[in-house]
Structure formats: C-alpha cells, structure tokens
Write a protein that holds these residues in place. Structure first.
Motif, PDB file in Angstrom:
ATOM      1  N   PHE A  85       0.899  -1.091   0.070  1.00 49.12           N
ATOM      2  CA  PHE A  85       0.063   0.120  -0.149  1.00 49.12           C
ATOM      3  C   PHE A  85       0.839   1.283   0.112  1.00 49.12           C
ATOM      4  CE2 PHE A  85      -2.876  -3.293   1.358  1.00 49.12           C
ATOM      5  CZ  PHE A  85      -4.049  -2.933   1.160  1.00 49.12           C
ATOM      6  N   ASP A  89       4.891  -1.262   4.870  1.00 46.01           N
ATOM      7  CA  ASP A  89       3.743  -1.792   5.216  1.00 46.01           C
ATOM      8  C   ASP A  89       4.096  -2.975   6.312  1.00 46.01           C
ATOM      9  OD1 ASP A  89       2.321  -0.636   3.485  1.00 46.01           O
ATOM     10  OD2 ASP A  89       1.764  -2.181   2.297  1.00 46.01           O
ATOM     11  N   GLU A 108      -5.672  -2.582   4.794  1.00 43.18           N
ATOM     12  CA  GLU A 108      -6.148  -1.359   5.333  1.00 43.18           C
ATOM     13  C   GLU A 108      -7.259  -1.750   6.373  1.00 43.18           C
ATOM     14  OE1 GLU A 108      -8.305   0.172   1.738  1.00 43.18           O
ATOM     15  OE2 GLU A 108      -6.642   1.640   1.578  1.00 43.18           O
ATOM     16  N   PRO A 109      -7.447  -0.888   7.442  1.00 43.38           N
ATOM     17  CA  PRO A 109      -7.091   0.558   7.642  1.00 43.38           C
ATOM     18  C   PRO A 109      -5.524   0.749   8.229  1.00 43.38           C
ATOM     19  CG  PRO A 109      -8.193   0.182   9.356  1.00 43.38           C
ATOM     20  CD  PRO A 109      -8.356  -1.309   8.591  1.00 43.38           C
ATOM     21  N   ASN A 111      -2.328  -0.333   7.290  1.00 41.79           N
ATOM     22  CA  ASN A 111      -1.581   0.231   6.063  1.00 41.79           C
ATOM     23  C   ASN A 111      -2.258   1.027   5.204  1.00 41.79           C
ATOM     24  OD1 ASN A 111       0.678  -1.560   6.879  1.00 41.79           O
ATOM     25  ND2 ASN A 111      -0.321  -3.195   5.760  1.00 41.79           N
ATOM     26  N   THR A 112      -1.235   2.170   4.764  1.00 45.65           N
ATOM     27  CA  THR A 112      -1.817   3.148   4.062  1.00 45.65           C
ATOM     28  C   THR A 112      -1.008   3.531   2.841  1.00 45.65           C
ATOM     29  OG1 THR A 112      -0.615   4.986   5.372  1.00 45.65           O
ATOM     30  CG2 THR A 112      -3.039   4.061   6.064  1.00 45.65           C
ATOM     31  N   SER A 114       0.994   5.915   3.331  1.00 43.43           N
ATOM     32  CA  SER A 114       2.293   6.329   3.959  1.00 43.43           C
ATOM     33  C   SER A 114       2.894   5.195   4.252  1.00 43.43           C
ATOM     34  CB  SER A 114       1.619   7.169   5.105  1.00 43.43           C
ATOM     35  OG  SER A 114       0.938   8.302   4.504  1.00 43.43           O
ATOM     36  N   GLU A 116       4.312   2.567   7.241  1.00 40.06           N
ATOM     37  CA  GLU A 116       3.792   1.899   8.637  1.00 40.06           C
ATOM     38  C   GLU A 116       5.301   0.808   9.076  1.00 40.06           C
ATOM     39  OE1 GLU A 116       0.718   3.707   7.357  1.00 40.06           O
ATOM     40  OE2 GLU A 116       1.458   1.921   6.434  1.00 40.06           O
ATOM     41  N   ARG A 132       4.014   5.342  12.144  1.00 44.23           N
ATOM     42  CA  ARG A 132       3.617   5.570  10.893  1.00 44.23           C
ATOM     43  C   ARG A 132       4.231   7.162  10.891  1.00 44.23           C
ATOM     44  NH1 ARG A 132      -2.825   5.997   9.990  1.00 44.23           N
ATOM     45  NH2 ARG A 132      -2.500   3.679   9.182  1.00 44.23           N
ATOM     46  N   THR A 134       3.727  10.251   7.594  1.00 43.34           N
ATOM     47  CA  THR A 134       3.205  10.684   6.222  1.00 43.34           C
ATOM     48  C   THR A 134       4.013  11.855   5.852  1.00 43.34           C
ATOM     49  OG1 THR A 134       1.898  12.144   7.606  1.00 43.34           O
ATOM     50  CG2 THR A 134       0.824   9.859   7.585  1.00 43.34           C
TER      51      THR A 134
END
Length: 289
Positions: A85, A89, A108-109, A111-112, A114, A116, A132, A134
């Motif tokens: 993602f 991740d 998800e939710p 992992n994004t 951005s 992690e 995390r 971003t």
C-alpha cells in the motif's frame, strides 16, 4: 547488537524471542555484498544457538525488518518495503500446527499510502502498536489499533506526550501487564541520536466516573475507554476500544477534536532514559576474513 551465532557474528536490526521453545527471529543483511535485510531464525539446543536459517514464508527481494512474535507464539508481525500500500507496510504470518504460513499484508486501515513500521501486539492480542510517518508529518509517530474480533480497527495516534511532531518515535514495546511502554526516540538525551525512553500509564480516575484511566488488575491492563469524559457504562458500539462519548461526530476512530488523547495515553516518567542506541537503522553482517 552483535550476536555470536555460528558460523559468523551477525549485526542485527531487530530481534524477537520465543521462550520456550528457545527460538529467536531477527533481521539481518543477506550477505556482506547485499545489505538488504531478511528475517532469520535460530533455535537454542544443548550445543548452543544453531546456524540461522531464513525465516520461511517471510522474505522477499527487498527488506524485512522489525520482527515481533506474539506472546502465545501463534503469529509473527514484521515490516517490509516490498510492493504494497505504501513505502513500508506491516505484515503478519500465522503458525498452524507448528508450521509457518506465508506472510500476508495487514491491509487497510492499518496500512496506508504512507509508511508503517515496528509492529507490537500486546500480550492479550487485542491491541497493535506501530509507527507511521506521512507526507504531512514526516516524523515517525506511534499509533495503535484495537482488534474487534475479526479485523484491526482504524488506527489512532497515541498523542502526546509519547508522540512529538518534531521527533521520531519507533519500536513501541509494552510490558506484559501494559503498565509501561518503551519507545525508541531521537528527542534528545545525554548520548544523542536514538535512545530508549520509558513511559508509564495513568492510574488515576481523571473524569470521576469510578473507572480508572488504567487498571493493572484487568487483563492486558485495560481501563476507562474515554478517560476525560465520564461514561460509567463504557458504551462502545463499534467495539474499537474508544467509548461512544469520545468518538468524533463522523464516527471515525480518531482522537476527539479539542480533547486530550484517549485513555491509553501514556505519561513519560521524569526524563527516564533506559538505554541508548540499542537499534541501528542500517546494519551490516560481518564475516571473518
């Protein structure tokens, strides 16, 4: 951290133990020529630690780091920068009948798009902590997600004073009773660079509803699910660990606007420096000449 394992010394970036049986899983470069990290495992026998072998079902052509075995030994969590993602991740690997299955992206939710990293699951298996970062907040921050019985809920930033937007926070690790957290941070200390700090949970009843913010007598160290707003019924309709009265208007599992962090927030002990520079961001495996 240098491990005297046969046939060489290994400089590792992360390590987790199972006891018993006496097994360690750690991250280390594949070779002197290839510094990308894999996960390796080694078992302790009467003859000592055995020659490490690649952890089955986890490794890819890129990096695998931050291994964490759950307390019951049924699952391994780690981070990887393989295709997923985002850049980094979180992944999990289940063990069934003594055999490790192939690792799976947590999805998800958690992992994004951005990054992690550095997963840790509490001893009761009900809460996942991780770091995390971003584009809007490029410093690593600690988040947590509650297990709702079938999946991980929307993660929540732990908030201050554990997190700081100006520094990195990684490798959150809790004691079995969840009363203390150890965090790797570059917020500054007598040595400098990354150091390990200790945080302790509140044990007061901040909102006066008769439920302590943190109760070490409860399994996993549970406590008031909304420590700053009285809610003696502890109603939690969506079972995400945050009381209904602390949910934001749109129903997301996030810190209520204008209110302090949720009841799981930790308070740093007075500048308690526990250890310095235990982990390295990039390490090399050393081989004798």
């Amino acid at each position: 951290l240098v491990l005297g394992l046969p046939p060489n010394d290994w400089l590792v970036q992360g390590i987790t133990f199972e006891n018993p049986p006496y097994t360690m899983i750690f991250a280390a470069p594949r070779s002197e020529a290839d510094v990308a990290s894999d996960l390796w495992s080694s078992s302790l026998t009467e003859d000592g630690w055995q020659v490490p072998t690649p952890q089955p079902g986890t490794n890819s052509g890129l990096d695998e780091l931050d291994p964490h075995l759950t307390a019951d030994g049924s699952a391994l969590y780690f981070s990887s920068n393989r295709e997923g993602f985002g850049g980094w991740d979180l992944y999990s690997q289940q063990r069934t009948g003594g055999q490790w299955e192939n690792a799976r992206n947590l999805g998800e939710p958690v992992n994004t798009a951005s990054d992690e990293r550095s997963p840790f699951v509490t001893s009761d298996g009900k809460r996942l902590y991780f770091a995390r970062r971003t584009a809007a907040l490029p410093k690593w921050q600690i988040y947590y997600s509650n297990w709702n019985g079938s999946s991980w809920a929307i993660p929540v930033a732990l908030g201050g004073p554990v997190n700081s937007p100006d520094t990195n926070q990684l490798q959150a690790t809790l004691t079995p009773d969840a009363s203390r957290m150890y965090v790797l941070s570059d917020r500054g200390g007598p040595v400098g660079n990354y150091e390990i700090f200790m945080a302790v949970r509140r044990t007061t009843d901040s909102d006066g509803d008769g439920i302590r913010d943190y109760d070490p007598a409860k399994p996993g160290g549970g406590g008031d699910n909304c420590w700053n707003v009285a809610n003696p019924d502890q109603a939690d309709t969506n079972h995400n660990g945050i009381g209904n009265v602390c949910e934001v208007p749109n129903g997301c599992s996030a810190v209520p606007i204008g209110r302090p962090e949720p009841p799981t927030a930790l308070v740093f002990a007075t500048a308690t420096l526990v250890l310095s520079q235990l982990l390295r961001w990039r390490s090399r495996r050393q081989r004798p000449a």
